[in-house]
Motif scaffolding. Structure first.
Motif, PDB file in Angstrom:
ATOM      1  N   ILE A 163       0.824  -1.220   0.000  1.00  0.00           N
ATOM      2  CA  ILE A 163       0.000   0.000   0.000  1.00  0.00           C
ATOM      3  C   ILE A 163       0.852   1.261   0.000  1.00  0.00           C
ATOM      4  O   ILE A 163       0.628   2.188  -0.786  1.00  0.00           O
ATOM      5  CB  ILE A 163      -0.947   0.020   1.219  1.00  0.00           C
ATOM      6  CG1 ILE A 163      -1.992  -1.091   1.107  1.00  0.00           C
ATOM      7  CG2 ILE A 163      -1.631   1.389   1.341  1.00  0.00           C
ATOM      8  CD1 ILE A 163      -2.841  -1.244   2.364  1.00  0.00           C
ATOM      9  N   GLU A 164       1.839   1.318   0.888  1.00  0.00           N
ATOM     10  CA  GLU A 164       2.615   2.546   1.058  1.00  0.00           C
ATOM     11  C   GLU A 164       3.283   2.976  -0.241  1.00  0.00           C
ATOM     12  O   GLU A 164       3.195   4.148  -0.647  1.00  0.00           O
ATOM     13  CB  GLU A 164       3.663   2.349   2.155  1.00  0.00           C
ATOM     14  CG  GLU A 164       4.494   3.587   2.427  1.00  0.00           C
ATOM     15  CD  GLU A 164       5.530   3.377   3.522  1.00  0.00           C
ATOM     16  OE1 GLU A 164       6.292   4.327   3.804  1.00  0.00           O
ATOM     17  OE2 GLU A 164       5.591   2.272   4.096  1.00  0.00           O
ATOM     18  N   ASP A 168       2.199   6.335  -2.445  1.00  0.00           N
ATOM     19  CA  ASP A 168       3.160   7.402  -2.739  1.00  0.00           C
ATOM     20  C   ASP A 168       3.206   7.696  -4.242  1.00  0.00           C
ATOM     21  O   ASP A 168       3.322   8.854  -4.655  1.00  0.00           O
ATOM     22  CB  ASP A 168       4.558   7.014  -2.243  1.00  0.00           C
ATOM     23  CG  ASP A 168       4.686   7.050  -0.725  1.00  0.00           C
ATOM     24  OD1 ASP A 168       3.797   7.631  -0.067  1.00  0.00           O
ATOM     25  OD2 ASP A 168       5.670   6.484  -0.203  1.00  0.00           O
ATOM     26  N   LEU A 169       3.104   6.642  -5.057  1.00  0.00           N
ATOM     27  CA  LEU A 169       3.092   6.822  -6.510  1.00  0.00           C
ATOM     28  C   LEU A 169       1.880   7.643  -6.936  1.00  0.00           C
ATOM     29  O   LEU A 169       1.993   8.581  -7.725  1.00  0.00           O
ATOM     30  CB  LEU A 169       3.051   5.461  -7.214  1.00  0.00           C
ATOM     31  CG  LEU A 169       4.361   4.722  -7.437  1.00  0.00           C
ATOM     32  CD1 LEU A 169       4.083   3.386  -8.124  1.00  0.00           C
ATOM     33  CD2 LEU A 169       5.319   5.555  -8.292  1.00  0.00           C
ATOM     34  N   ARG A 177      -5.470  12.129  -7.586  1.00  0.00           N
ATOM     35  CA  ARG A 177      -5.671  12.520  -6.192  1.00  0.00           C
ATOM     36  C   ARG A 177      -5.831  11.250  -5.363  1.00  0.00           C
ATOM     37  O   ARG A 177      -6.677  10.406  -5.666  1.00  0.00           O
ATOM     38  CB  ARG A 177      -6.935  13.376  -6.082  1.00  0.00           C
ATOM     39  CG  ARG A 177      -7.254  13.904  -4.690  1.00  0.00           C
ATOM     40  CD  ARG A 177      -8.576  14.646  -4.678  1.00  0.00           C
ATOM     41  NE  ARG A 177      -9.720  13.755  -4.899  1.00  0.00           N
ATOM     42  CZ  ARG A 177     -10.507  13.791  -5.976  1.00  0.00           C
ATOM     43  NH1 ARG A 177     -10.288  14.672  -6.942  1.00  0.00           N
ATOM     44  NH2 ARG A 177     -11.517  12.956  -6.102  1.00  0.00           N
ATOM     45  N   LEU A 178      -5.009  11.089  -4.355  1.00  0.00           N
ATOM     46  CA  LEU A 178      -5.098   9.909  -3.498  1.00  0.00           C
ATOM     47  C   LEU A 178      -6.229  10.113  -2.499  1.00  0.00           C
ATOM     48  O   LEU A 178      -6.139  10.948  -1.613  1.00  0.00           O
ATOM     49  CB  LEU A 178      -3.767   9.669  -2.769  1.00  0.00           C
ATOM     50  CG  LEU A 178      -3.751   8.484  -1.803  1.00  0.00           C
ATOM     51  CD1 LEU A 178      -3.951   7.163  -2.538  1.00  0.00           C
ATOM     52  CD2 LEU A 178      -2.431   8.458  -1.025  1.00  0.00           C
ATOM     53  N   ASP A 179      -7.299   9.341  -2.647  1.00  0.00           N
ATOM     54  CA  ASP A 179      -8.472   9.531  -1.794  1.00  0.00           C
ATOM     55  C   ASP A 179      -8.549   8.552  -0.624  1.00  0.00           C
ATOM     56  O   ASP A 179      -9.195   8.861   0.383  1.00  0.00           O
ATOM     57  CB  ASP A 179      -9.752   9.388  -2.626  1.00  0.00           C
ATOM     58  CG  ASP A 179     -10.039  10.632  -3.467  1.00  0.00           C
ATOM     59  OD1 ASP A 179      -9.398  11.673  -3.235  1.00  0.00           O
ATOM     60  OD2 ASP A 179     -10.902  10.551  -4.365  1.00  0.00           O
ATOM     61  N   GLY A 180      -7.931   7.355  -0.741  1.00  0.00           N
ATOM     62  CA  GLY A 180      -8.017   6.406   0.359  1.00  0.00           C
ATOM     63  C   GLY A 180      -7.905   4.971  -0.092  1.00  0.00           C
ATOM     64  O   GLY A 180      -7.192   4.666  -1.049  1.00  0.00           O
ATOM     65  N   ALA A 212       0.852   9.407   6.574  1.00  0.00           N
ATOM     66  CA  ALA A 212       1.659  10.004   5.507  1.00  0.00           C
ATOM     67  C   ALA A 212       0.823  10.861   4.566  1.00  0.00           C
ATOM     68  O   ALA A 212       1.319  11.813   3.964  1.00  0.00           O
ATOM     69  CB  ALA A 212       2.369   8.912   4.711  1.00  0.00           C
ATOM     70  N   HIS A 213      -0.461  10.508   4.431  1.00  0.00           N
ATOM     71  CA  HIS A 213      -1.342  11.207   3.493  1.00  0.00           C
ATOM     72  C   HIS A 213      -2.659  11.532   4.206  1.00  0.00           C
ATOM     73  O   HIS A 213      -3.664  10.832   4.034  1.00  0.00           O
ATOM     74  CB  HIS A 213      -1.609  10.329   2.263  1.00  0.00           C
ATOM     75  CG  HIS A 213      -0.356   9.894   1.554  1.00  0.00           C
ATOM     76  ND1 HIS A 213       0.348  10.731   0.718  1.00  0.00           N
ATOM     77  CD2 HIS A 213       0.323   8.711   1.584  1.00  0.00           C
ATOM     78  CE1 HIS A 213       1.408  10.082   0.237  1.00  0.00           C
ATOM     79  NE2 HIS A 213       1.407   8.860   0.755  1.00  0.00           N
ATOM     80  N   PRO A 214      -2.688  12.596   5.006  1.00  0.00           N
ATOM     81  CA  PRO A 214      -3.846  12.901   5.853  1.00  0.00           C
ATOM     82  C   PRO A 214      -5.163  13.071   5.101  1.00  0.00           C
ATOM     83  O   PRO A 214      -6.232  12.805   5.651  1.00  0.00           O
ATOM     84  CB  PRO A 214      -3.438  14.207   6.543  1.00  0.00           C
ATOM     85  CG  PRO A 214      -1.946  14.225   6.499  1.00  0.00           C
ATOM     86  CD  PRO A 214      -1.572  13.542   5.221  1.00  0.00           C
ATOM     87  N   ALA A 215      -5.107  13.523   3.858  1.00  0.00           N
ATOM     88  CA  ALA A 215      -6.340  13.758   3.106  1.00  0.00           C
ATOM     89  C   ALA A 215      -6.932  12.483   2.521  1.00  0.00           C
ATOM     90  O   ALA A 215      -8.070  12.486   2.041  1.00  0.00           O
ATOM     91  CB  ALA A 215      -6.083  14.764   1.984  1.00  0.00           C
TER      92      ALA A 215
END
Length: 252
Positions: A163-164, A168-169, A177-180, A212-215
């Motif tokens: 996942i990590e 990051d990619l 946009r990384l949503d989850g 690492a990606h709060p949003a």
């Protein structure tokens, strides 16, 4: 009101009652959970009825069905989610209508989505699909194939250990946009038949991701049969098809 509209309205009301009851039982506000109606195999006329009944999120899993349906319904205030396994040769078509791709599971797909999003000037939301049947997710990191997908996993997705890197990619890819995270309750492995445990595990993985990606706070889990367990675990989105639209016809 037509018979079909009355049928869908009644079904939606029942699903709404289920979601509301699950939220109450979990001590959550109803507004914390978004219903996505999975309209695969059903006609554009049903999508139009659902929109008139207040549905704002719909999902499809096959581009050959989704693309013409989305085109016919382009005038409706809908957010389209693509939830099926996505081949790179379908990316150009899917980016034309999908606001969110929930089945991102390999680096090659990230690159293709980014290229097309930039070409068309769109921003595409992405969920990392997690395969909880790929390996023991509470043990050592599961092996990841060179393409970035899980080494195994009947329903697609990346193993928890991947996942990590994949997140990051996505986060660094133009136009995306990384949503989850998203998962489907596993059919095999330690979580087979244990939907709540699987969804609890996804929430732990979501917590890790948000460091690492709060949003990236979207958690898509739960379908017609197990939406209560998903809401109890903390899912933000549930994907419901059969309970709204009825039992799907067999695909020939």
């Amino acid at each position: 009101m037509t018979d079909r509209k009355a049928e869908l309205a009644a079904n939606l009301a029942k699903v709404e009652e289920r979601i509301a009851a699950a939220c109450t039982a979990a001590g959550r506000a109803r507004e914390e959970v978004t219903l996505i109606v999975v309209t695969k195999t059903y006609p554009a006329s049903d999508v139009r009825i659902l929109s008139h009944l207040g549905v704002r999120h719909v999902a499809e899993n096959r581009d050959q069905d989704a693309a013409p349906k989305a085109a016919v319904c382009a005038d409706l205030p809908l957010t389209w989610h693509f939830v099926g396994q996505l081949q790179t040769n379908k990316v150009r078509s899917v980016v034309g209508y999908a606001d969110v791709v929930q089945s991102v599971d390999r680096s090659r797909l990230v690159a293709a989505l980014s290229k097309e999003a930039v070409r068309t000037g769109r921003e595409v939301g992405c969920l990392i699909q997690v395969a909880l049947d790929a390996a023991d997710p509470t043990g050592p990191a599961a092996p990841v194939s060179p393409a970035g997908g899980a080494a195994g996993g009947e329903r697609g997705g990346v193993a928890p250990g991947g996942i990590e890197e994949l997140a990051d990619l996505v986060a660094g890819a133009p136009g995306l946009r990384l949503d989850g995270l998203m998962t489907v309750a596993p059919l095999t492995g330690q979580y087979a038949g244990r939907q709540r445990a699987a969804f609890d595990r996804l929430m732990v993985l979501s917590t890790d991701l948000r460091r690492a990606h709060p949003a990236a706070n979207m958690v898509s889990a739960g379908m017609s049969a197990d939406l209560e367990q998903a809401v109890a675990a903390g899912a933000t989105h549930v994907r419901v098809g059969t309970s709204v639209l009825g039992v799907r016809p067999r695909l020939g």
